[in-house]
Design a protein around this motif. Structure first.
Motif, PDB file in Angstrom:
ATOM      1  N   LEU A 213     -26.168  -5.540  -5.297  1.00  0.00           N
ATOM      2  CA  LEU A 213     -26.260  -5.439  -3.844  1.00  0.00           C
ATOM      3  C   LEU A 213     -26.788  -4.056  -3.511  1.00  0.00           C
ATOM      4  CD1 LEU A 213     -25.649  -6.501  -0.972  1.00  0.00           C
ATOM      5  CD2 LEU A 213     -23.379  -5.455  -1.211  1.00  0.00           C
ATOM      6  N   HIS A 214     -27.939  -4.005  -2.837  1.00  0.00           N
ATOM      7  CA  HIS A 214     -28.548  -2.744  -2.415  1.00  0.00           C
ATOM      8  C   HIS A 214     -28.326  -2.573  -0.914  1.00  0.00           C
ATOM      9  CE1 HIS A 214     -30.653  -2.635  -6.263  1.00  0.00           C
ATOM     10  NE2 HIS A 214     -31.140  -3.832  -6.011  1.00  0.00           N
ATOM     11  N   VAL A 215     -27.820  -1.422  -0.511  1.00  0.00           N
ATOM     12  CA  VAL A 215     -27.642  -1.112   0.901  1.00  0.00           C
ATOM     13  C   VAL A 215     -28.426   0.173   1.172  1.00  0.00           C
ATOM     14  CG1 VAL A 215     -26.005  -0.607   2.752  1.00  0.00           C
ATOM     15  CG2 VAL A 215     -25.340  -2.156   0.900  1.00  0.00           C
ATOM     16  N   ASP A 216     -29.406   0.077   2.081  1.00  0.00           N
ATOM     17  CA  ASP A 216     -30.262   1.217   2.388  1.00  0.00           C
ATOM     18  C   ASP A 216     -29.739   1.981   3.592  1.00  0.00           C
ATOM     19  OD1 ASP A 216     -32.066   0.739   0.292  1.00  0.00           O
ATOM     20  OD2 ASP A 216     -33.157  -0.731   1.484  1.00  0.00           O
ATOM     21  N   LEU A 217     -29.779   3.296   3.492  1.00  0.00           N
ATOM     22  CA  LEU A 217     -29.327   4.192   4.554  1.00  0.00           C
ATOM     23  C   LEU A 217     -30.448   5.156   4.901  1.00  0.00           C
ATOM     24  CD1 LEU A 217     -25.960   5.192   2.826  1.00  0.00           C
ATOM     25  CD2 LEU A 217     -26.248   3.429   4.539  1.00  0.00           C
ATOM     26  N   THR A 218     -30.540   5.532   6.168  1.00  0.00           N
ATOM     27  CA  THR A 218     -31.506   6.545   6.593  1.00  0.00           C
ATOM     28  C   THR A 218     -30.786   7.598   7.415  1.00  0.00           C
ATOM     29  OG1 THR A 218     -32.105   5.258   8.537  1.00  0.00           O
ATOM     30  CG2 THR A 218     -33.496   4.995   6.609  1.00  0.00           C
ATOM     31  N   ARG A 219     -31.280   8.808   7.316  1.00  0.00           N
ATOM     32  CA  ARG A 219     -30.724   9.921   8.083  1.00  0.00           C
ATOM     33  C   ARG A 219     -31.777  10.392   9.063  1.00  0.00           C
ATOM     34  NH1 ARG A 219     -29.300  14.881   4.646  1.00  0.00           N
ATOM     35  NH2 ARG A 219     -31.533  14.766   4.420  1.00  0.00           N
ATOM     36  N   ALA A 220     -31.458  10.316  10.347  1.00  0.00           N
ATOM     37  CA  ALA A 220     -32.384  10.783  11.376  1.00  0.00           C
ATOM     38  C   ALA A 220     -32.394  12.307  11.378  1.00  0.00           C
ATOM     39  CB  ALA A 220     -31.957  10.262  12.738  1.00  0.00           C
ATOM     40  N   GLN A 221     -33.569  12.867  11.555  1.00  0.00           N
ATOM     41  CA  GLN A 221     -33.687  14.311  11.623  1.00  0.00           C
ATOM     42  C   GLN A 221     -33.350  14.774  13.036  1.00  0.00           C
ATOM     43  OE1 GLN A 221     -33.479  15.620   8.919  1.00  0.00           O
ATOM     44  NE2 GLN A 221     -35.422  16.424   8.263  1.00  0.00           N
ATOM     45  N   PRO A 222     -32.320  15.604  13.187  1.00  0.00           N
ATOM     46  CA  PRO A 222     -32.008  16.099  14.528  1.00  0.00           C
ATOM     47  C   PRO A 222     -33.088  17.070  14.987  1.00  0.00           C
ATOM     48  CG  PRO A 222     -30.620  17.181  12.909  1.00  0.00           C
ATOM     49  CD  PRO A 222     -31.418  16.140  12.175  1.00  0.00           C
ATOM     50  N   GLU A 223     -33.389  17.010  16.266  1.00  0.00           N
ATOM     51  CA  GLU A 223     -34.404  17.940  16.765  1.00  0.00           C
ATOM     52  C   GLU A 223     -33.756  19.285  17.028  1.00  0.00           C
ATOM     53  OE1 GLU A 223     -35.136  17.624  21.431  1.00  0.00           O
ATOM     54  OE2 GLU A 223     -35.507  15.736  20.408  1.00  0.00           O
ATOM     55  N   MET A 224     -34.515  20.327  16.782  1.00  0.00           N
ATOM     56  CA  MET A 224     -34.027  21.693  16.936  1.00  0.00           C
ATOM     57  C   MET A 224     -33.956  22.019  18.420  1.00  0.00           C
ATOM     58  SD  MET A 224     -33.373  24.395  15.072  1.00  0.00           S
ATOM     59  CE  MET A 224     -33.810  26.042  14.665  1.00  0.00           C
ATOM     60  N   VAL A 225     -32.767  22.396  18.878  1.00  0.00           N
ATOM     61  CA  VAL A 225     -32.565  22.724  20.279  1.00  0.00           C
ATOM     62  C   VAL A 225     -32.068  24.156  20.369  1.00  0.00           C
ATOM     63  CG1 VAL A 225     -31.240  22.172  22.353  1.00  0.00           C
ATOM     64  CG2 VAL A 225     -32.001  20.340  20.849  1.00  0.00           C
ATOM     65  N   VAL A 226     -32.757  24.953  21.180  1.00  0.00           N
ATOM     66  CA  VAL A 226     -32.319  26.317  21.447  1.00  0.00           C
ATOM     67  C   VAL A 226     -31.885  26.357  22.901  1.00  0.00           C
ATOM     68  CG1 VAL A 226     -32.991  28.740  21.550  1.00  0.00           C
ATOM     69  CG2 VAL A 226     -33.913  27.272  19.751  1.00  0.00           C
ATOM     70  N   GLN A 227     -30.657  26.757  23.121  1.00  0.00           N
ATOM     71  CA  GLN A 227     -30.102  26.792  24.466  1.00  0.00           C
ATOM     72  C   GLN A 227     -29.769  28.221  24.824  1.00  0.00           C
ATOM     73  OE1 GLN A 227     -26.544  24.469  24.810  1.00  0.00           O
ATOM     74  NE2 GLN A 227     -26.356  24.798  27.009  1.00  0.00           N
ATOM     75  N   LYS A 228     -30.274  28.668  25.947  1.00  0.00           N
ATOM     76  CA  LYS A 228     -29.977  30.030  26.406  1.00  0.00           C
ATOM     77  C   LYS A 228     -28.806  29.961  27.370  1.00  0.00           C
ATOM     78  CE  LYS A 228     -31.935  34.165  28.246  1.00  0.00           C
ATOM     79  NZ  LYS A 228     -32.871  35.123  27.782  1.00  0.00           N
ATOM     80  N   ILE A 229     -27.810  30.788  27.144  1.00  0.00           N
ATOM     81  CA  ILE A 229     -26.611  30.808  27.947  1.00  0.00           C
ATOM     82  C   ILE A 229     -26.672  32.000  28.901  1.00  0.00           C
ATOM     83  CG2 ILE A 229     -24.079  30.867  27.912  1.00  0.00           C
ATOM     84  CD1 ILE A 229     -25.345  28.435  26.466  1.00  0.00           C
ATOM     85  N   LYS A 230     -26.548  31.717  30.186  1.00  0.00           N
ATOM     86  CA  LYS A 230     -26.592  32.764  31.213  1.00  0.00           C
ATOM     87  C   LYS A 230     -25.246  33.494  31.224  1.00  0.00           C
ATOM     88  CE  LYS A 230     -27.194  33.530  36.112  1.00  0.00           C
ATOM     89  NZ  LYS A 230     -27.184  32.926  37.442  1.00  0.00           N
ATOM     90  N   ILE A 231     -25.294  34.809  31.330  1.00  0.00           N
ATOM     91  CA  ILE A 231     -24.085  35.613  31.394  1.00  0.00           C
ATOM     92  C   ILE A 231     -23.824  35.940  32.865  1.00  0.00           C
ATOM     93  CG2 ILE A 231     -22.979  37.784  30.711  1.00  0.00           C
ATOM     94  CD1 ILE A 231     -24.871  37.745  28.244  1.00  0.00           C
ATOM     95  N   ASN A 232     -22.681  35.507  33.369  1.00  0.00           N
ATOM     96  CA  ASN A 232     -22.279  35.767  34.747  1.00  0.00           C
ATOM     97  C   ASN A 232     -21.447  37.026  34.838  1.00  0.00           C
ATOM     98  OD1 ASN A 232     -23.479  33.334  35.786  1.00  0.00           O
ATOM     99  ND2 ASN A 232     -21.760  32.215  34.868  1.00  0.00           N
ATOM    100  N   LYS A 233     -21.500  37.656  36.008  1.00  0.00           N
ATOM    101  CA  LYS A 233     -20.646  38.838  36.257  1.00  0.00           C
ATOM    102  C   LYS A 233     -19.256  38.340  36.577  1.00  0.00           C
ATOM    103  CE  LYS A 233     -24.277  41.813  37.889  1.00  0.00           C
ATOM    104  NZ  LYS A 233     -24.757  42.690  38.926  1.00  0.00           N
ATOM    105  N   GLY A 234     -18.254  39.019  36.005  1.00  0.00           N
ATOM    106  CA  GLY A 234     -16.868  38.604  36.197  1.00  0.00           C
ATOM    107  C   GLY A 234     -16.248  39.326  37.268  1.00  0.00           C
TER     108      GLY A 234
END
Length: 137
Positions: A116-137
């Motif tokens: 019994l052969h079971v095939d698996l694939t791994r999706a490539q996640p896309e590279m995400v760069v997120q910039k986080i805004k720094i708020n004044k406290g």
């Protein structure tokens, strides 16, 4: 000396679920039957092959349960219909479990020459760069 677990490591945040999956996999009771191979068929695909001689397609079930690939086999017991002089081939059931990483999807299953052969694939996640805004406290 304190044992440092994956979930307690100060630089590894949110990996508690991975640690639980590893523990569950270790306790899943996978014995040596049936024997199996795992091969990498390309950079993003794998194939699990189980030796299931004597099992038909109707005797096998493949499911994905909570990011775990579960393969079960159950043969019909036909001992009432036959008279055995020697019975060395047992009609037994099995369950094999494999923990799947996020992004790994189960493809097709193929039965061929008792394997019994079971095939698996791994999706490539896309590279995400997120910039986080720094708020004044």
């Amino acid at each position: 000396m304190t044992k440092l677990t994956l979930g307690a490591h100060p630089y590894m945040l949110g990996f508690e679920q991975l640690e639980r999956m590893l523990e569950r996999s270790a306790k899943s009771g996978n014995e040596g039957y049936p024997p199996f191979n795992i091969e990498q068929t390309s950079q993003n695909s794998y194939r699990i092959t189980l030796a299931v001689a004597g099992f038909g397609e109707g005797d096998l079930a493949i499911t994905v349960e909570d990011r775990q690939l579960v393969i079960r086999g159950r043969q019909r017991d036909d001992s009432d219909e036959r008279i055995y002089l020697h019975r060395g081939i047992a009609a037994r059931q099995f369950q094999r479990s494999f923990v799947l990483a996020d992004g790994v999807e189960v493809g097709e299953a193929i039965m061929e020459n008792g394997l019994l052969h079971v095939d698996l694939t791994r999706a490539q996640p896309e590279m995400v760069v997120q910039k986080i805004k720094i708020n004044k406290g």
